[in-house]
Design a protein around this motif. Structure first.
Motif, PDB file in Angstrom:
ATOM      1  N   THR A 142      -7.719   4.063  -1.663  1.00  0.00           N
ATOM      2  CA  THR A 142      -6.484   3.591  -1.108  1.00  0.00           C
ATOM      3  C   THR A 142      -5.634   2.795  -2.129  1.00  0.00           C
ATOM      4  O   THR A 142      -6.077   1.854  -2.693  1.00  0.00           O
ATOM      5  CB  THR A 142      -6.632   2.313   0.033  1.00  0.00           C
ATOM      6  OG1 THR A 142      -7.376   1.288  -0.513  1.00  0.00           O
ATOM      7  CG2 THR A 142      -7.203   3.010   1.362  1.00  0.00           C
ATOM      8  N   HIS A 174       0.750  -1.232   0.073  1.00  0.00           N
ATOM      9  CA  HIS A 174      -0.223  -0.016   0.037  1.00  0.00           C
ATOM     10  C   HIS A 174       0.917   1.161  -0.120  1.00  0.00           C
ATOM     11  O   HIS A 174       2.108   1.192   0.428  1.00  0.00           O
ATOM     12  CB  HIS A 174      -1.050  -0.140   1.132  1.00  0.00           C
ATOM     13  CG  HIS A 174      -0.389   0.406   2.645  1.00  0.00           C
ATOM     14  ND1 HIS A 174       0.310  -0.558   3.431  1.00  0.00           N
ATOM     15  CD2 HIS A 174      -0.087   1.369   3.063  1.00  0.00           C
ATOM     16  CE1 HIS A 174       0.852  -0.342   4.243  1.00  0.00           C
ATOM     17  NE2 HIS A 174       0.295   1.318   4.548  1.00  0.00           N
ATOM     18  N   SER A 219      -3.504   0.202  -3.234  1.00  0.00           N
ATOM     19  CA  SER A 219      -3.010  -0.977  -2.312  1.00  0.00           C
ATOM     20  C   SER A 219      -3.052  -2.013  -3.359  1.00  0.00           C
ATOM     21  O   SER A 219      -4.146  -1.967  -4.215  1.00  0.00           O
ATOM     22  CB  SER A 219      -3.767  -1.064  -1.190  1.00  0.00           C
ATOM     23  OG  SER A 219      -5.145  -1.070  -1.211  1.00  0.00           O
ATOM     24  N   GLN A 244      -5.680   9.839  -1.385  1.00  0.00           N
ATOM     25  CA  GLN A 244      -6.017   9.835   0.363  1.00  0.00           C
ATOM     26  C   GLN A 244      -6.768  10.976   0.628  1.00  0.00           C
ATOM     27  O   GLN A 244      -7.956  10.757   1.468  1.00  0.00           O
ATOM     28  CB  GLN A 244      -4.785  10.053   1.059  1.00  0.00           C
ATOM     29  CG  GLN A 244      -4.845  10.461   2.603  1.00  0.00           C
ATOM     30  CD  GLN A 244      -4.625   8.980   3.441  1.00  0.00           C
ATOM     31  OE1 GLN A 244      -4.983   7.727   2.732  1.00  0.00           O
ATOM     32  NE2 GLN A 244      -4.712   9.300   4.537  1.00  0.00           N
ATOM     33  N   PHE A 245      -6.758  12.282   0.273  1.00  0.00           N
ATOM     34  CA  PHE A 245      -7.439  13.327   0.718  1.00  0.00           C
ATOM     35  C   PHE A 245      -8.367  13.767  -0.307  1.00  0.00           C
ATOM     36  O   PHE A 245      -9.352  14.635   0.131  1.00  0.00           O
ATOM     37  CB  PHE A 245      -6.625  14.548   0.942  1.00  0.00           C
ATOM     38  CG  PHE A 245      -5.599  14.261   2.159  1.00  0.00           C
ATOM     39  CD1 PHE A 245      -6.000  13.945   3.466  1.00  0.00           C
ATOM     40  CD2 PHE A 245      -3.975  13.754   1.869  1.00  0.00           C
ATOM     41  CE1 PHE A 245      -4.951  13.758   4.538  1.00  0.00           C
ATOM     42  CE2 PHE A 245      -3.195  13.545   2.877  1.00  0.00           C
ATOM     43  CZ  PHE A 245      -3.940  13.374   4.262  1.00  0.00           C
ATOM     44  N   ASN A 288       1.689   5.013   1.281  1.00  0.00           N
ATOM     45  CA  ASN A 288       1.312   6.116   2.415  1.00  0.00           C
ATOM     46  C   ASN A 288       1.116   7.493   1.748  1.00  0.00           C
ATOM     47  O   ASN A 288       1.353   7.569   0.503  1.00  0.00           O
ATOM     48  CB  ASN A 288       2.646   6.112   3.285  1.00  0.00           C
ATOM     49  CG  ASN A 288       3.073   4.784   3.819  1.00  0.00           C
ATOM     50  OD1 ASN A 288       2.286   3.915   3.878  1.00  0.00           O
ATOM     51  ND2 ASN A 288       4.428   4.387   3.338  1.00  0.00           N
ATOM     52  N   PRO A 289       0.421   8.367   2.675  1.00  0.00           N
ATOM     53  CA  PRO A 289       0.057   9.583   1.944  1.00  0.00           C
ATOM     54  C   PRO A 289       1.512  10.485   1.316  1.00  0.00           C
ATOM     55  O   PRO A 289       1.297  11.106   0.517  1.00  0.00           O
ATOM     56  CB  PRO A 289      -0.393  10.502   2.975  1.00  0.00           C
ATOM     57  CG  PRO A 289      -0.804   9.231   4.072  1.00  0.00           C
ATOM     58  CD  PRO A 289       0.044   8.203   3.941  1.00  0.00           C
ATOM     59  N   ALA A 323      -0.533  10.068  -4.611  1.00  0.00           N
ATOM     60  CA  ALA A 323      -0.891   9.459  -3.321  1.00  0.00           C
ATOM     61  C   ALA A 323      -1.660  10.520  -2.441  1.00  0.00           C
ATOM     62  O   ALA A 323      -2.707  10.258  -1.562  1.00  0.00           O
ATOM     63  CB  ALA A 323       0.287   9.000  -2.485  1.00  0.00           C
TER      64      ALA A 323
END
Ligand SMILES: Cc1cc2nc3c(=O)[nH]c(=O)nc-3n(C[C@H](O)[C@H](O)[C@H](O)COP(=O)(O)OP(=O)(O)OC[C@H]3O[C@@H](n4cnc5c(N)ncnc54)[C@H](O)[C@@H]3O)c2cc1C
Ligand code: FES
Ligand code: FES
Lengths: 340, 272, 159
Positions: free
Chosen positions: A158, A30, A160, A152-153, A32-33, A148
């Motif tokens: 996700t 996955h 992943s 995320q935002f 990460n931000p 990313a």
């Protein structure tokens, strides 16, 4: 006193992994931000390089720099399942699982990038340096970090992927008992040259020459490291180490590292290694794996070399000076065989 | 389990502390004592040390050499006057063990250890010990035969006559592991020559009995002879006489008996 | 039993602790000072991974009675790096793939440092001798020997 030189050869055909229960391993990838990726495994790295090679496989599949991938093998309770680090299976099984997971994650990453760039995901490619751009139009680009963050935002996605590698079960032919216990095989051939002292039975390693066919060497330096260190362990098993020196009598077992014998830095010999790469169709980027095979051919090659030197055939490990001396005495002296 | 550590500036007081307490153990370099403590050896409740400088003195200027019991193998290796002892000193442990282990502790080291003591035995060394009642000098041979009963004494030093020539003293340790390993067997010979005849031959063996021993039959075969092929063969054939090696993880008693003559022959004939 | 106060220099810094009688230096370093770089492999002197320098000399910390280092200088792997930079030996170990599981590495590095501090241009045989009290289960020693030789020649490969 006479010291006799002898040369012995051994070849191995080595199955990668096993077939029990399909020999599965799983991986989860996955982002990460920050745009960095984590590979979660419960496949343990004991120093053989599992982390390095799965990191390379993941980065290559995602199309991101290797620095942007972190491999976490910390916990077999919380990580995805793995059968374990044995049977030369790490690179092949775990590598395939990581590749599958990274492919799925890449799909999500490309969709998220496509949404940001307002293009079709099929028109995008990665540059391997942390950017995704439109094929043929490198200026229409976005960094994996920004993808990313957006996923995320903004998009609520996700990035992943899940991966598993499972060997198809091989049915046993009821007539012949034939089955296929493994899906790919590595190969090796090793020539050992020894010197045997016919008055003391002492065996000195003179040199080794080997060739290993192990699919594609994904990290050539790690492969070499395995082959060098593994051959040392092969010599150790051939000539030195045992927890039960008087087996089957369980007496006088070694009590410490002075008594548990392993070749010291003054016992090693030159070892010339050739790596042959014949990519495996079902391996991650063609890899099989050096694994256990790096130690195995040493044992029969050394036993054969001793036979060639003094004509005694020892089939009981480790081949100690005592065993060699007893055998030489039993046959009435050294009988050097034709030099090969 | 914690133990009491007692450090004395005087060897006399250290000896008194050792002789008055059966569970007291002297700490030399500690390579064997600390291992025992780490393994929870409950027979030790007090560790005794002596900081007297005499314990670490080397006197190698004259014809008689004295090594304080606390002298380490690393110190011997930097002493040019002791060049003939560099081979036995270098054959012990790895560098860290040589920086720590002492000549005194080696006198007590069980098989497969005691390599330096084998060299000392071939040099007819004398041990100075301090007991609860006073000091005395004792031949190393005799000291080793009664080693089990020497627990309450403090060894102060070991001394021996310097060999007349470099070739007169020879040493060989047979180990499975190189360059460092426990001994399969250890051999040392001192062969002083008068004219062309050997006078006062000494041959000492390690791992051929519970303590280093002299190979007296081999010594007899050498005594009064010149070191020619037939003398060497006779000594080699006699090497095993009077020995009582044991089995251990490094080699069996059978193997030790088989090879002791072979290696004595090589030692005496200067073969590699 | 009363504990004994003990002061010594640890990687150039004065430290003061209280030890039980019979405590070895390895336990003192790891459990009382919190320096986890010397490893416990055997507690018998046989593996060498607990190696440290005491007043510049290589010692096995598991076989060193902690009290005997009073007032002396103890160097461990933790003191090897120079600020954020790796020591040339550490660099050479990485470049030469001289570690696999890494368990022997702290002791190997200290043994190699003890050698190079006294003998900056060692021969291969001298390197072999210098690491002979340290066991490595993984590498077969060859990469370690090469790393020490490489560090000795300032990173240039040597014959
Ligand atoms: C990894 C390893 C490798 C080794 N390799 C070898 C080897 O190759 N060859 C070899 O011979 N040995 C070897 N040894 C064993 C040991 O290190 C040496 O024999 C060394 O000389 C012991 O000396 P020490 O001062 O460390 O003994 P210590 O541990 O201090 O003492 C050993 C015994 O002697 C007694 N003692 C010590 N000094 C005195 C004294 N002055 N008066 C009275 N009693 C005393 C102690 O009470 C104790 O019972 C090895 C040990 C280790 C751990
Ligand atoms: S832990 Fe000290 S030598 Fe093994
Ligand atoms: S790298 Fe594993 S013990 Fe040396």
């Amino acid at each position: 006193m006479t010291r006799h030189r002898g040369r012995g050869i051994a070849s191995v055909n080595y199955p990668i992994g096993m077939n029990l229960g399909g020999d599965p391993s799983q991986a989860l990838v996955h982002s990460n931000p920050s745009g960095k990726f984590t590979v979660a495994l419960s496949s343990i790295d004991l120093g053989q390089g599992m982390k390095s090679v799965t990191r390379q496989i993941c980065a290559e599949t995602l199309g991101v720099p290797v620095e942007d991938v972190y491999v976490d093998t910390a916990d077999s309770d919380t990580g995805p399942h793995c059968m374990g680090s044995f049977a030369s299976r790490g690179t092949h099984r775990v590598g395939n699982a990581v590749m599958a997971a990274a492919r799925e994650a890449r799909g999500v990453m490309m969709e998220a990038a496509a949404e940001e760039l307002e293009v079709n995901a099929a028109d995008l490619e990665t540059d391997g340096r942390g950017n995704i751009h439109v094929k043929g139009a490198p200026h229409r680009s976005i960094s994996t970090k920004d993808v990313a963050i957006a996923a995320q935002f903004k998009q609520g996605k996700t990035i992943s992927g899940r991966g598993i590698f499972l060997v198809p079960l091989s049915d046993v032919d009821p007539e012949t008992g034939e089955m296929s216990p493994a899906t790919c095989y590595a190969h090796a051939c090793l020539v050992a040259e020894v010197e045997v002292d016919d008055e003391t039975g002492e065996v000195d390693m003179v040199r080794m020459d080997s060739a290993y066919e192990l699919g594609r060497a994904l990290n050539p330096r790690l492969v070499e490291q395995q082959l060098v260190g593994g051959a040392w362990m092969g010599v150790s098993h051939a000539l030195y180490e045992t927890p039960e020196p008087y087996y089957p009598e369980p007496v006088h077992g070694p009590r410490d590292f002075v008594e548990y014998l392993m070749p010291g830095p003054g016992d090693i010999c030159p070892h010339d290694i050739a790596v042959l790469e014949r990519p495996a169709p079902d391996g991650p980027f063609g890899a099989k794996g050096p694994g256990e095979m790096c130690a195995n051919p040493v044992l029969p090659a050394v036993a054969n070399a001793i036979f060639n030197a003094v004509g005694v055939r020892i089939d009981d490990l480790p081949i100690t000076p005592e065993k060699v001396l007893r055998a030489i005495k039993a046959q009435g002296g050294a009988r050097p065989q034709p030099r090969r | 389990m914690p133990v009491t550590v007692k450090t004395f500036t005087s060897t006399h007081d250290a000896a008194a502390a050792l002789s008055s307490d059966r569970s007291a153990r002297y700490l030399g370099g500690g390579t064997l004592v600390m291992r025992a403590l780490n393994e929870g050896d409950i027979s030790i409740s007090t560790v005794v040390r002596a900081s007297d400088h005499a314990m670490t003195r080397i006197d190698a200027t004259g014809s008689r050499i004295t090594l304080g019991a606390g002298v380490t193998f690393a110190r011997i290796l930097v002493e040019r006057d002791l060049a003939f002892l560099h081979a036995p000193a270098r054959s012990i442990g790895g560098p860290a063990v040589r920086n720590m282990g002492t000549v005194g502790g080696n006198l007590f080291a069980p098989v497969p250890y005691g390599d330096f003591t084998v060299a000392m035995l071939a040099l007819d060394a004398t041990v100075s010990v301090q007991g609860g009642l006073g000091g005395r000098e004792i031949a190393l041979d005799e000291f080793l035969q009664s080693r089990d009963r020497q627990t309450g004494v403090l060894v102060l030093a070991i001394s021996f006559a310097k060999p007349g020539s470099a070739e007169a003293f020879r040493y060989r340790k047979i180990a499975r592991i190189k360059p460092k390993g426990g001994a399969v067997i250890t051999l040392a010979a001192h062969l002083p020559v008068n004219g062309s005849r050997i006078v006062g031959a000494r041959v000492a063996l390690g791992s051929m009995a519970p303590t280093p021993i002299r190979a007296r039959a081999a010594e007899r075969a050498l005594e009064g002879r010149s070191l020619d092929a037939s003398t060497i063969s006779a000594a080699a054939a006699a090497a095993v006489e009077g020995t009582s090696p044991g089995d251990n993880a490094l080699a069996s008693a059978w193997y030790r008996r088989e090879i002791v003559g072979v290696h004595l022959k090589r030692l005496l004939s200067g073969q590699e | 039993m009363a504990k004994t106060p003990l002061q010594f220099r640890h990687n150039g810094r004065d430290v003061a602790i209280f030890v039980d009688g019979g405590t070895n230096l390895l336990v003192a370093l790891r459990e009382l000072i919190g320096d986890m770089t010397p490893k416990f492999g055997c507690g018998q002197g046989g593996c060498g991974t607990c190696s440290v320098l005491i007043d510049g000399e290589l010692h096995l910390s598991c076989l060193t009675l902690a009290e005997t280092v009073a007032g002396r200088s103890v160097e461990t792997l933790d003191g090897l790096k120079e600020g954020p930079n790796l020591h040339p030996l550490q660099r050479a170990f990485a470049d030469n793939f001289a570690a696999q599981c890494g368990y022997c590495t702290p002791g190997m590095l200290m043994a190699a440092k003890a050698l190079l501090d006294r003998n900056p241009q060692p021969s291969r045989a001298e390197v072999v001798e210098a690491i002979s009290g340290n066991i490595c289960r993984c590498t077969g020693y060859e990469p370690i020997i090469n790393a020490v030789l490489a560090a000795a020649s300032g990173g240039r490969a040597r014959a």
